[in-house]
Structure formats: C-alpha cells, structure tokens
Design a protein around this motif. Structure first.
Motif, mmCIF file in Angstrom:
data_model
loop_
_atom_site.group_PDB
_atom_site.id
_atom_site.type_symbol
_atom_site.label_atom_id
_atom_site.label_comp_id
_atom_site.label_asym_id
_atom_site.label_seq_id
_atom_site.Cartn_x
_atom_site.Cartn_y
_atom_site.Cartn_z
ATOM 1 N N GLN A 251 48.858 -7.148 88.529
ATOM 2 C CA GLN A 251 48.186 -8.338 87.773
ATOM 3 C C GLN A 251 47.747 -8.532 86.433
ATOM 4 O OE1 GLN A 251 45.571 -10.336 91.167
ATOM 5 N NE2 GLN A 251 45.256 -8.117 91.353
ATOM 6 N N LYS A 252 49.007 -10.022 85.827
ATOM 7 C CA LYS A 252 48.639 -9.855 84.300
ATOM 8 C C LYS A 252 48.115 -11.032 83.843
ATOM 9 C CE LYS A 252 52.818 -8.869 82.298
ATOM 10 N NZ LYS A 252 53.747 -9.365 81.472
ATOM 11 N N ILE A 253 47.346 -11.164 82.811
ATOM 12 C CA ILE A 253 46.589 -11.854 82.357
ATOM 13 C C ILE A 253 46.927 -11.380 80.614
ATOM 14 C CG2 ILE A 253 44.120 -10.675 82.105
ATOM 15 C CD1 ILE A 253 43.089 -13.665 82.722
ATOM 16 N N LYS A 254 46.959 -13.251 79.850
ATOM 17 C CA LYS A 254 47.178 -12.587 78.087
ATOM 18 C C LYS A 254 46.709 -13.403 77.304
ATOM 19 C CE LYS A 254 51.537 -12.969 77.380
ATOM 20 N NZ LYS A 254 53.107 -13.488 77.093
ATOM 21 N N ILE A 255 45.529 -13.476 77.114
ATOM 22 C CA ILE A 255 44.929 -13.822 76.076
ATOM 23 C C ILE A 255 44.902 -13.992 74.277
ATOM 24 C CG2 ILE A 255 42.247 -14.015 75.543
ATOM 25 C CD1 ILE A 255 41.501 -12.650 78.118
ATOM 26 N N ARG B 52 56.082 1.005 66.652
ATOM 27 C CA ARG B 52 57.288 0.557 67.792
ATOM 28 C C ARG B 52 57.044 2.177 69.046
ATOM 29 N NH1 ARG B 52 61.411 -1.706 64.329
ATOM 30 N NH2 ARG B 52 61.257 -3.803 64.762
ATOM 31 N N SER B 53 55.956 3.284 68.100
ATOM 32 C CA SER B 53 56.523 4.123 69.431
ATOM 33 C C SER B 53 55.066 3.854 70.201
ATOM 34 C CB SER B 53 56.323 5.953 68.640
ATOM 35 O OG SER B 53 54.756 5.624 67.453
ATOM 36 N N VAL B 54 54.306 2.943 69.333
ATOM 37 C CA VAL B 54 53.085 2.188 70.783
ATOM 38 C C VAL B 54 53.159 1.054 71.229
ATOM 39 C CG1 VAL B 54 50.718 1.640 70.566
ATOM 40 C CG2 VAL B 54 51.047 3.588 68.739
ATOM 41 N N CYS B 55 53.894 0.493 70.640
ATOM 42 C CA CYS B 55 54.658 -0.632 71.561
ATOM 43 C C CYS B 55 55.399 -0.394 72.917
ATOM 44 C CB CYS B 55 55.511 -1.759 70.717
ATOM 45 S SG CYS B 55 54.888 -2.611 69.892
ATOM 46 N N VAL C 105 46.889 -5.859 83.911
ATOM 47 C CA VAL C 105 47.414 -5.236 82.742
ATOM 48 C C VAL C 105 46.588 -7.016 82.185
ATOM 49 C CG1 VAL C 105 49.261 -5.314 81.757
ATOM 50 C CG2 VAL C 105 49.588 -4.699 83.104
ATOM 51 N N VAL C 106 46.045 -6.467 81.404
ATOM 52 C CA VAL C 106 45.080 -7.763 80.668
ATOM 53 C C VAL C 106 45.561 -6.910 78.646
ATOM 54 C CG1 VAL C 106 42.577 -8.761 79.737
ATOM 55 C CG2 VAL C 106 42.783 -7.693 81.829
ATOM 56 N N ILE C 107 46.166 -8.124 77.798
ATOM 57 C CA ILE C 107 46.253 -8.217 77.016
ATOM 58 C C ILE C 107 45.727 -9.683 75.728
ATOM 59 C CG2 ILE C 107 48.459 -8.581 75.380
ATOM 60 C CD1 ILE C 107 50.585 -7.804 77.643
ATOM 61 N N PHE C 108 45.126 -8.663 74.612
ATOM 62 C CA PHE C 108 44.662 -9.672 73.984
ATOM 63 C C PHE C 108 45.575 -9.769 72.718
ATOM 64 C CE2 PHE C 108 41.136 -8.561 76.331
ATOM 65 C CZ PHE C 108 40.500 -9.974 76.750
ATOM 66 N N THR C 109 45.516 -10.346 72.081
ATOM 67 C CA THR C 109 46.488 -11.017 71.303
ATOM 68 C C THR C 109 45.408 -12.133 70.050
ATOM 69 O OG1 THR C 109 48.054 -11.233 71.656
ATOM 70 C CG2 THR C 109 48.629 -11.478 69.743
ATOM 71 N N PHE C 110 44.785 -11.372 68.679
ATOM 72 C CA PHE C 110 44.624 -12.166 68.004
ATOM 73 C C PHE C 110 45.314 -11.910 66.784
ATOM 74 C CE2 PHE C 110 41.578 -8.904 69.836
ATOM 75 C CZ PHE C 110 40.380 -9.776 70.022
ATOM 76 N N LYS C 111 45.710 -14.137 66.073
ATOM 77 C CA LYS C 111 47.010 -14.600 65.610
ATOM 78 C C LYS C 111 45.772 -14.937 64.363
ATOM 79 C CE LYS C 111 50.625 -14.352 68.875
ATOM 80 N NZ LYS C 111 51.676 -15.155 69.296
ATOM 81 N N GLU D 11 57.100 -7.957 76.669
ATOM 82 C CA GLU D 11 58.234 -8.349 76.202
ATOM 83 C C GLU D 11 58.143 -9.906 74.506
ATOM 84 O OE1 GLU D 11 62.067 -9.372 77.931
ATOM 85 O OE2 GLU D 11 61.870 -7.625 79.357
ATOM 86 N N GLU D 12 56.989 -10.887 75.000
ATOM 87 C CA GLU D 12 56.931 -12.159 74.243
ATOM 88 C C GLU D 12 56.027 -11.475 73.585
ATOM 89 O OE1 GLU D 12 55.184 -16.432 73.880
ATOM 90 O OE2 GLU D 12 54.837 -15.157 76.002
ATOM 91 N N VAL D 13 54.722 -10.189 73.658
ATOM 92 C CA VAL D 13 53.855 -9.396 72.706
ATOM 93 C C VAL D 13 54.409 -8.478 72.081
ATOM 94 C CG1 VAL D 13 51.665 -7.953 72.100
ATOM 95 C CG2 VAL D 13 52.360 -10.043 74.757
ATOM 96 N N ASN D 14 55.461 -7.761 72.644
ATOM 97 C CA ASN D 14 56.160 -6.825 71.761
ATOM 98 C C ASN D 14 57.510 -7.291 70.349
ATOM 99 O OD1 ASN D 14 55.889 -4.377 72.360
ATOM 100 N ND2 ASN D 14 56.592 -4.662 74.437
ATOM 101 N N ALA D 15 57.856 -8.296 70.745
ATOM 102 C CA ALA D 15 59.387 -9.601 70.026
ATOM 103 C C ALA D 15 57.425 -9.945 68.707
ATOM 104 C CB ALA D 15 59.206 -11.273 70.662
#
Length: 364
Positions: free
Chosen positions: A99-103, A339-342, A128-134, A348-352
């Motif tokens: 299961q995935k959640i993006k915050i 990119r070695s960590v990515c 999978v839990v993904i946090f992005t700070f922008k 894909e959206e977060v990596n982009a």
C-alpha cells in the motif's frame, strides 16, 4: 501554538572532545502553527486522520526520535495544541500487498510551521510512505516534521523523505522507529534544499530478527549548513541494521554526519553496518564525519567506515579530454550521487520532481 525551539539536537551518544564541535548541534527557531499538507492514498484500506495530541498512544510517545529527547520534549509542547497525523496501515491482503501513501508539504515565504506524524504499521502490513517538502527558491522561514513509526510484528515499512525546499529556508526532520519481531523499516532520505538542515534518524530494533536499512543522499551548497545524526539501537536478538550515505559538499558549506550503531547487552547475533561517502568539490568545505560502534554485547558483528575525497584527477582529465570542463564534471557527479539514492524511492512522479530540482539548482 507559537513556540520557540531553542534546544541542543543530534546529541552524540558517546561524547568526544568538545573542541571538535561535533558532539551536538543547536536548533534555534520559532514555530507559529501546524503546517498544512496534502495526501494521496493508493486504496481505501489505508487510514489517515488528524487526532488530538493527547490521543496519541503512550507507546508512540515513548519513541525517541533522531534529533533527541530534548527536541522531543520541546516539540511535544508545540504539538499539544495542534493535531497529529495518524497513518494506520492495515494487514495486507491478496493482490494489494503493498500500500502507498504520498504526503506533500508546501512551504510559503515567511512561514514557520511544522507537523507531527505517526505511522502505525499493523501486524503483517506492507506499505510505502513518501513525504515531499517543497518551496520556492527564495522563500524564507521554517518547515519541519517529526515522524514516528511503530512497526508491529511481520510488518514492512518503506519510508521516503525528499527535501526540495528553497535556498533560504530552515528545515528539520526527526524520525524515530520502534521495530518489533520480524518487522523491518527502510528509510530513504534526500536532503537537497534549505540554508540550514537538521536531520535525525533513530531506529530502535527491539524485536527478534527486526531490521532497519537506510539510504541517504545530500547536497550542501555555498553558505549552507547540514547536520545529520543516525542511531541504530539494537536491543533484540538477531537484529540487523544497514545505513549508506552519499553526499556532495561544495562552495564554503558546512556538514556534519554522526553515525552510531549501538549494540545493547542481550542483542545476541545482531549485525550492523554504516558507511558514508562524501565528495568535496571545493577546498573551503568544512566536513565532519563520525561513524561509531558502541558495543556492550560480545556476540555481534559491526562494520563502519567513511570515504572522503575530491574529484579524481584521472577522471577529470578523462572528462576534459572529451570536452567536459571541471564545473560540468562536478554537476555530473552531483547528479550521479543523488540518482543512486533515487532508485530506492518507488515513485516515478517523485523521482521526476527530484530530477527537475537537480536540473534547476545544480545544472546552471
């Protein structure tokens, strides 16, 4: 609730010489209110809600996070008047095994905000839990988060945190996990933005055959400061920890990384490994790296190390002979490190977004 954070953070578990100025960092910042966020969940089984701080369980409140107990005590006062985000991950069933959640948290100019998060992975869950700070390039202020994880028996949590803030913001991140029997927590962290960055990651491996792994990438730019603290505390039997860090420092920046594998008495047959690799692209960089193993148990295996170097002259000569100047070579190395960590971020959206940030900030 407005509060001033004036605390020592990233306290090293075993003190060394004070003149080295590596035992701790100091976080001096004001927080105005709860930060806003947006969330996208992969299916209806995942539960995300905001709860009063007083409703947070005692088990969660006992989890110390990476920035340290002094930070947790101060942040508790801030969080007590706001809402804590609770992510409940149920047991995986059938084809929807992962299961995935993006915050996403967006920083606006002049704001000084933070948010408290709790991730509870129920027995047998996989998420999978993904946090992005922008934030915009020139935004000033503060954006921070505390993330605590409870990984119940046989659960698996893959946590990714990506910092894409502007060059003038202060960013802090404090992660703490309690990992139970046969559970695992994987943390991938990219710190690419911010004038000052304070990051702490503390993993408590209390369960039998519990495990944690980590992959961190960072770029510290001109005039910026970054301070990292990683602790893997082994208390259960046959536990395993692994941490790899890849970073680039250039143009009069300052960076400190502390890594501690703590083998507590009774953690028989446990294993720990931590490595940092730093590339220095300027002669005026101040880099401090301190990998340490604390051992109170004989029947364990520990490995640690650090590689600190500059751009190899042979590689540089090879690139220059093919029309790539030194500045462009440095940019290529930055891109390669990150990119070695990515590849550990399963989105894909977060990596982009990371690739676009790299091109904008370091492709000049």
């Amino acid at each position: 609730m407005s509060i001033k954070l004036d605390v020592d953070v990233n306290q090293f578990p075993s003190l060394t010489w004070n003149f080295l100025k590596i035992n701790r960092a100091h976080l001096d910042s004001s927080l105005e209110s709860d930060a806003g966020f947006t969330a996208v969940v992969s299916n209806d089984e995942l539960s995300l809600s905001e709860i009063p701080f007083k409703s947070v369980s005692s088990e969660v409140k006992a989890v110390e996070t990476g920035l340290g107990s002094s930070f947790d005590a101060a942040f508790d006062k801030f969080a007590s008047d706001g809402k804590t985000v609770l992510v409940e991950i149920p047991e995986s069933r059938g084809c929807s095994s992962c299961q995935k959640i993006k915050i996403e948290m967006v920083h606006h100019d002049g704001e000084s905000k933070a948010k408290d998060y709790v991730i509870h992975a129920c027995e047998g869950s996989d998420a999978v839990v993904i946090f992005t700070f922008k934030g915009a390039e020139l935004n000033e202020g503060v954006l921070g988060a505390r993330i605590r994880v409870i990984a119940d028996e046989n659960s698996k949590v893959r946590l990714s945190v990506v910092n894409l803030l502007g060059k003038k913001a202060l960013h802090f991140l404090s992660i703490g996990s309690l990992v139970k029997d046969n559970a695992s927590v994987d943390v991938t962290e990219l710190e690419l933005g911010g004038a000052k960055v304070y990051s702490g990651n503390r993993q408590t491996l209390s369960g039998y055959k519990s495990a944690c792994s980590g992959h961190t990438g960072y770029v510290v730019e001109q005039g910026c400061e970054a301070d990292f603290n990683y602790v893997a505390r082994h208390t259960g039997r046959e536990t395993v920890s692994q941490m790899s860090v890849d970073g680039v420092c250039r143009n009069s920046c300052r960076k400190t990384w502390r890594g501690t594998i703590d083998f507590v008495k009774g953690c028989i047959d446990s294993k720990g490994d931590e490595q940092e690799n730093v590339l220095l692209l300027s002669p005026d960089v101040v880099n401090k790296t301190l990998p340490v193993i604390l051992c109170d148990e004989e029947a364990v295996e520990g490995r640690h190390g650090a590689s600190i170097g500059r751009l190899d002259k042979d590689i540089l000569f090879y690139l220059q002979s093919r029309g790539v100047d030194e500045k462009e070579a440095g940019r290529l190395m930055v891109s390669a490190k990150i990119r070695s960590v990515c590849r550990y971020i399963p989105d894909e959206e977060v990596n982009a977004g990371v690739n676009a940030f790299l091109e904008r900030e370091f492709g000049k």
